[in-house]
Design an enzyme around this catalytic site. Structure first.
Site, mmCIF file in Angstrom:
data_model
loop_
_atom_site.group_PDB
_atom_site.id
_atom_site.type_symbol
_atom_site.label_atom_id
_atom_site.label_comp_id
_atom_site.label_asym_id
_atom_site.label_seq_id
_atom_site.Cartn_x
_atom_site.Cartn_y
_atom_site.Cartn_z
ATOM 1 N N LEU A 105 0.804 -1.225 0.000
ATOM 2 C CA LEU A 105 0.000 0.000 0.000
ATOM 3 C C LEU A 105 0.836 1.273 0.000
ATOM 4 O O LEU A 105 0.470 2.275 -0.606
ATOM 5 C CB LEU A 105 -0.912 0.015 1.234
ATOM 6 N N LYS A 106 1.947 1.244 0.700
ATOM 7 C CA LYS A 106 2.737 2.471 0.886
ATOM 8 C C LYS A 106 3.822 2.654 -0.159
ATOM 9 O O LYS A 106 4.690 3.516 -0.013
ATOM 10 C CB LYS A 106 3.336 2.485 2.295
#
Length: 334
Positions: A105-106
């Site tokens: 996600l990051k």
């Protein structure tokens, strides 16, 4: 990658590719100690890039590298070029990105790759639902919110915008301290054009004032809500002074003792803070001081007294800042 996968050097179908070492012909003082699997895959990647091959096995190779290092931007870029060269089905690639985006996600590169895919397919409709799923895993992830804003702004389709205010309100109902959701609300309401039904901008400001005041009443020390309040007032060029009656009860130690409407009447315009919160509220004191400073004249001394209370009692962490504000104000008095 799977633990039992053979190295590319051990795969017969890759025997025609000459791998290139990262430090070929040099002896670095402090080499990076990659895993054997990563070193093997990237060696073959450099070999592929050198000869310019774009094939299905290149997709396998780049996926292998990305799963080991999702921030390898060269692998992502070459993968996209290969997809385009092969005229590969982008819906299949997007399904793979559904998995990788939720896993990493990051990682910015995951979201940038997804952006390129959706630009190519020109089909943003499924994206908002996917983003909502991703936000359930990390409700404040910058890359996810940024991608959502790009989808909305780039395609600028009324169907995409239609339920966006409802969506962001649901996110704030889940966590009213979610600064990313507050930022997104500001983007939707004030920074993305005028949507159908919002042509009366004065009415929009009144709506947003009512919304943010209700949220402040629930959690008076929520900095995100106060920042939103300031942002919308600045954007609409609305003077802070119109909120003096709302802010004042939040600046005293016992707001329940502040002059309230008689009987059981609830002031919906200026809701009182919820019981149990910590008072006085630093953000409210700062806001009231800004009102007094803007008024000038005798009110400037009232602002100075509020800044002194912040410096010496309520917000000592920023003591030097408040002392600076006091010094600047006293110079204007003389």
């Amino acid at each position: 990658m799977e633990k039992d996968e053979p190295l590319f050097a051990d795969r017969p179908e890759w025997a025609d590719v000459v791998p290139l070492e990262q430090y070929e012909g040099t002896t670095p003082i402090a080499p990076i100690f990659y895993t054997p699997e990563y070193k093997d895959a990237t060696n073959y990647f450099r070999g592929i890039v050198k000869i310019g091959e774009k094939s299905t096995r290149v997709l396998d190779l780049t996926e292998n590298i990305i799963r080991q290092n999702p921030a390898h931007y060269s692998a992502w870029q070459y993968r996209y070029k290969t997809l385009i060269a092969l005229n590969a089905p982008m819906d299949a690639e997007l399904r793979l990105m559904d998995e990788l985006a939720l896993t990493y996600l990051k990682t910015y590169q995951v979201w940038h790759h997804r952006r390129l895919l959706v630009q190519h397919t020109n089909n943003p409709a499924p994206e908002l639902a996917f983003i909502a799923t991703a936000l359930r895993d990390d409700a404040k992830n910058y890359h996810t919110w940024s991608y959502r804003q790009w989808i909305l702004a780039h395609f600028n389709d009324d169907a995409l915008w239609r339920d966006e205010l409802t969506f962001v309100e649901s996110m704030l109902n889940d966590d009213l301290r979610n600064n990313s959701a507050w930022h997104h609300r500001f983007f939707v309401v004030f920074q993305s054009g005028v949507r159908k039904g919002d042509e009366d901008r004065d009415a929009v400001v009144r709506r947003e004032l009512a919304f943010v005041k209700a949220k402040i009443a629930i959690a008076p020390n929520n900095a995100s809500a106060w920042n939103y309040l300031r942002g919308m007032l600045d954007h609409s060029k609305t003077p802070y002074s119109i909120l003096r009656s709302f802010v004042t009860p939040y600046t005293v130690p016992h707001p329940e003792q502040h002059e309230a409407p008689p009987g059981d009447v609830v002031d919906l315009e200026d809701p009182l803070p919820s019981p149990g919160a910590q008072f006085p509220c630093v953000a409210a004191i700062e806001f009231l001081a800004d009102i007094y400073e803007a008024n000038g004249g005798d009110d400037l001394m009232k602002a100075i007294e509020l800044w002194k209370s912040l410096a010496h009692k309520h917000d000592t962490m920023r003591k030097k800042y408040w002392e600076y504000r006091i010094k600047e104000a006293l110079q204007n008095v003389r």
